[in-house]
Design a protein around this motif. Structure first.
Motif, PDB file in Angstrom:
ATOM      1  N   UNK A 185       8.552 -13.708  -0.715  1.00  0.00           N
ATOM      2  CA  UNK A 185       8.661 -12.861   0.381  1.00  0.00           C
ATOM      3  C   UNK A 185       7.661 -11.883   0.429  1.00  0.00           C
ATOM      4  N   UNK A 186       7.265 -11.204  -0.689  1.00  0.00           N
ATOM      5  CA  UNK A 186       6.534  -9.986  -0.765  1.00  0.00           C
ATOM      6  C   UNK A 186       5.025 -10.507  -0.463  1.00  0.00           C
ATOM      7  N   UNK A 187       4.913 -11.676  -1.239  1.00  0.00           N
ATOM      8  CA  UNK A 187       3.323 -12.228  -1.058  1.00  0.00           C
ATOM      9  C   UNK A 187       3.192 -12.644   0.558  1.00  0.00           C
ATOM     10  N   UNK A 188       4.056 -13.331   0.970  1.00  0.00           N
ATOM     11  CA  UNK A 188       4.117 -13.683   2.322  1.00  0.00           C
ATOM     12  C   UNK A 188       3.841 -12.745   3.357  1.00  0.00           C
ATOM     13  N   UNK A 189       4.738 -11.562   3.044  1.00  0.00           N
ATOM     14  CA  UNK A 189       4.365 -10.363   3.701  1.00  0.00           C
ATOM     15  C   UNK A 189       2.864  -9.682   3.712  1.00  0.00           C
ATOM     16  N   UNK A 190       2.664  -9.583   2.450  1.00  0.00           N
ATOM     17  CA  UNK A 190       1.372  -8.873   2.091  1.00  0.00           C
ATOM     18  C   UNK A 190       0.044  -9.927   2.940  1.00  0.00           C
ATOM     19  N   UNK A 191       0.354 -11.276   2.579  1.00  0.00           N
ATOM     20  CA  UNK A 191      -0.703 -11.964   3.242  1.00  0.00           C
ATOM     21  C   UNK A 191      -0.823 -11.993   4.785  1.00  0.00           C
ATOM     22  N   UNK A 192       0.518 -11.915   5.551  1.00  0.00           N
ATOM     23  CA  UNK A 192       0.688 -11.917   6.672  1.00  0.00           C
ATOM     24  C   UNK A 192      -0.079 -10.514   7.146  1.00  0.00           C
ATOM     25  N   UNK A 193       0.339  -9.485   6.553  1.00  0.00           N
ATOM     26  CA  UNK A 193      -0.288  -8.083   6.837  1.00  0.00           C
ATOM     27  C   UNK A 193      -1.776  -8.177   6.990  1.00  0.00           C
TER      28      UNK A 193
END
Length: 156
Positions: free
Chosen positions: A17-25
Motif C-alpha cells: 500500500x505504501x509503495x502504491x501510494x508513493x508511486x501514485x503520488x
C-alpha cells in the motif's frame, strides 16, 4: 511463529500500500507539472503513466521503501515494548521518518532527486504515503494479535 503469522503479512500489505501510494503520488505530481506548462494530459494517459511508473519503480523504489520501512518498523517494535500506549502514533511517525531519511539521504549522497515526484509538495505527499503505511501496519498487527489471543490454541 508470530513473525510468519502476524508481522510478515502485516508488513507486506503495509509495504504494498505504501509503495502504491508513493508511486501514485509521484506520477500525479509529474503529470501536474506537465499540465502546469500547458501539456494536455488525458485520463487514459494519466492512467497509463501511473501504471508504467508503478511497474518501473517497483524494483528500485519499491525495494528502497521495503528496506526503509523494515528498519523503521523494527526499531518501533522495540520502542513500542516500552511505550505501548502510543503504538499507532509511533508507527505513523516511523513511516514518515523512513521516507524522510530515504529521500534526504539519496538527495544528499547523489545530489539528485531519485523520485521526481518528491519535489515541492510532492515531498510531503511521499511522507503521507509513509504515514499511511505506518498506520496500516499498526492496525493490522493489532488486529491479528487480537485474533490470535481470542482463538484457542491447539493442545500438543
Amino acid at each position: 511463529m508470530s513473525f510468519l503469522t502476524r508481522i510478515l503479512p502485516s508488513f507486506l500489505v503495509s509495504w504494498l500500500l505504501t509503495f502504491t501510494l508513493a508511486s501514485l503520488f509521484h506520477s500525479q505530481y509529474v503529470v501536474n507539472q506537465l499540465v502546469n506548462v500547458g501539456v494536455v494530459v488525458g485520463f487514459s494517459d494519466r492512467a497509463s503513466l501511473t501504471l508504467d511508473d508503478w511497474l518501473g519503480l517497483l524494483p528500485t523504489y519499491g525495494a528502497i521503501i521495503a528496506v526503509a520501512l523494515a528498519i523503521a518498523f523494527f526499531v518501533t517494535v522495540k520502542l513500542n515494548k516500552k511505550v505501548q500506549k502510543y503504538s499507532t502514533q509511533l508507527f505513523i511517525i516511523a513511516g514518515i521518518v523512513a521516507f524522510t531519511v530515504v529521500l534526504i539521504a539519496i538527495e544528499s549522497i547523489m545530489n539528485i532527486h531519485i523520485i521526481a515526484g518528491a519535489r515541492g509538495w510532492g515531498f510531503y505527499a511521499q511522507l503521507l504515503a509513509g504515514a499511511v503505511g505506518g498506520f496500516v501496519f499498526a492496525m493490522l498487527t493489532k488486529a491479528l494479535k487480537t485474533k490470535a489471543i481470542k482463538e484457542p490454541q491447539p493442545s500438543t
